[in-house]
Design a protein around this motif. Sequence first.
Motif, PDB file in Angstrom:
ATOM      1  N   CYS A 240      11.317  -4.953  -2.534  1.00 26.20           N
ATOM      2  CA  CYS A 240      11.720  -4.005  -3.997  1.00 26.20           C
ATOM      3  C   CYS A 240      11.682  -2.513  -3.693  1.00 26.20           C
ATOM      4  N   ALA A 241      11.373  -1.938  -3.141  1.00 30.34           N
ATOM      5  CA  ALA A 241      10.671  -0.224  -3.580  1.00 30.34           C
ATOM      6  C   ALA A 241      11.612   0.628  -2.838  1.00 30.34           C
ATOM      7  N   THR A 242      12.491   0.139  -1.850  1.00 31.45           N
ATOM      8  CA  THR A 242      12.759   0.498  -0.463  1.00 31.45           C
ATOM      9  C   THR A 242      14.748   0.339  -0.849  1.00 31.45           C
TER      10      THR A 242
ATOM     11  N   ALA B 195      10.092  -1.374  11.146  1.00 29.62           N
ATOM     12  CA  ALA B 195       9.881  -2.090  12.060  1.00 29.62           C
ATOM     13  C   ALA B 195      10.527  -2.162  13.456  1.00 29.62           C
ATOM     14  N   ALA B 196      11.352  -0.712  13.411  1.00 32.59           N
ATOM     15  CA  ALA B 196      12.113  -0.623  15.170  1.00 32.59           C
ATOM     16  C   ALA B 196      12.104   0.354  15.580  1.00 32.59           C
ATOM     17  N   THR B 197      12.202   0.940  14.400  1.00 26.60           N
ATOM     18  CA  THR B 197      11.179   2.500  15.396  1.00 26.60           C
ATOM     19  C   THR B 197       9.762   3.098  14.950  1.00 26.60           C
ATOM     20  N   GLY B 198       9.142   2.213  14.023  1.00 25.54           N
ATOM     21  CA  GLY B 198       7.793   2.513  14.141  1.00 25.54           C
ATOM     22  C   GLY B 198       7.805   3.962  12.701  1.00 25.54           C
TER      23      GLY B 198
ATOM     24  N   ILE C 218      10.978  -4.446   7.940  1.00 25.83           N
ATOM     25  CA  ILE C 218      10.141  -3.292   7.673  1.00 25.83           C
ATOM     26  C   ILE C 218       9.002  -4.016   8.304  1.00 25.83           C
ATOM     27  N   ALA C 219       8.192  -3.061   7.924  1.00 25.43           N
ATOM     28  CA  ALA C 219       6.259  -3.781   8.366  1.00 25.43           C
ATOM     29  C   ALA C 219       5.502  -3.362   7.445  1.00 25.43           C
ATOM     30  N   ILE C 220       4.347  -3.616   6.843  1.00 24.61           N
ATOM     31  CA  ILE C 220       3.354  -2.665   5.887  1.00 24.61           C
ATOM     32  C   ILE C 220       2.097  -3.841   6.072  1.00 24.61           C
ATOM     33  N   THR C 221       1.390  -1.680   5.236  1.00 26.04           N
ATOM     34  CA  THR C 221      -0.293  -2.420   5.805  1.00 26.04           C
ATOM     35  C   THR C 221      -0.761  -2.248   4.365  1.00 26.04           C
TER      36      THR C 221
END
Length: 300
Positions: free
Chosen positions: A297-299, A87-90, A58-61
């Motif tokens: 943690c949430a996901t 992260a893979a699909t956006g 995953i990616a987060i902002t």
Amino acid sequence: MTPFLDARATTRALAPLALVRSLEALLADPAVQVPERLVQPLPGGGSLFVMPALDGRIAITKLITFTPANAGTPRPAIQGDVVVFDAATGTRTLVLDGPAVTAQRTAAVSLLAAQRLAPVPDGPLLIVGAGAQGLSHLEAFQAGLPVREVRVASRSRASAERLAQRARELGLTALVVDDPDRALADCPLVVTCTPASGVVLRSRPRDDAFIAAVGAFTPAMVELGPELCRHCAQRGRIVLDTPDAVHEAGDLIQAGLDLAALASLRDVVQGRVPSGGGPVLFKSCGWAGWDLAAARCATG
């Protein structure tokens, strides 16, 4: 539609002990990347924080505003969201409440540090500051440490009484104190989580004290007196949440300490910090990696 968790749902998704485990896993994960955060000054004295992070999944902002002028008004000082992407699909997969993430992950970071570093983890616990961070630290320390007694100090007597009542609801003995410096003599476990607009602790702590200082996260902010900081450096240890704190830890910067030589929480978790006596000061300034751990943690 992308699921959105409001403050209450975000808090439920970030139970303290599960979040501590997520923090430990993140610190051991070589795939984690955390670029430097952007802090943009806003008109009126506020700041916009843009804090990205990612791993192999995953990616987060984190997008939040910090508005000190909101203190004492119905508007919170911290507002915003944490946006989670695949992260893979956006694809955007989740939006978390930013202030709730900040409160929960900051308290979990302090708890992890206390579990590893506190000489007397059963307290009594002194909490200076009775806002959102005071509450999250109370609940985290109650969940993860054998604390039975709490003392609360705040500029607002009403806020201190509310936090003390919450401690009693959790089964703890709780007192409101007017002078946190005097309470230091009886409390080996301490958290400072104030707006950091001035020094709230000046006295020397006990030799077996653990202090988690989380309120000051810019060079101009301060909660701890310089003599207290220097005493911890000389007689005990100071640990930073991350090396990035060398540019942000107002308490330590204003005390004239050499921050570049200090250990970080990663060093502690990975066993690179030798044990020793004297008071321990844990200085937390925040890091997008902690928000990534919260998103993990949430996901699940």
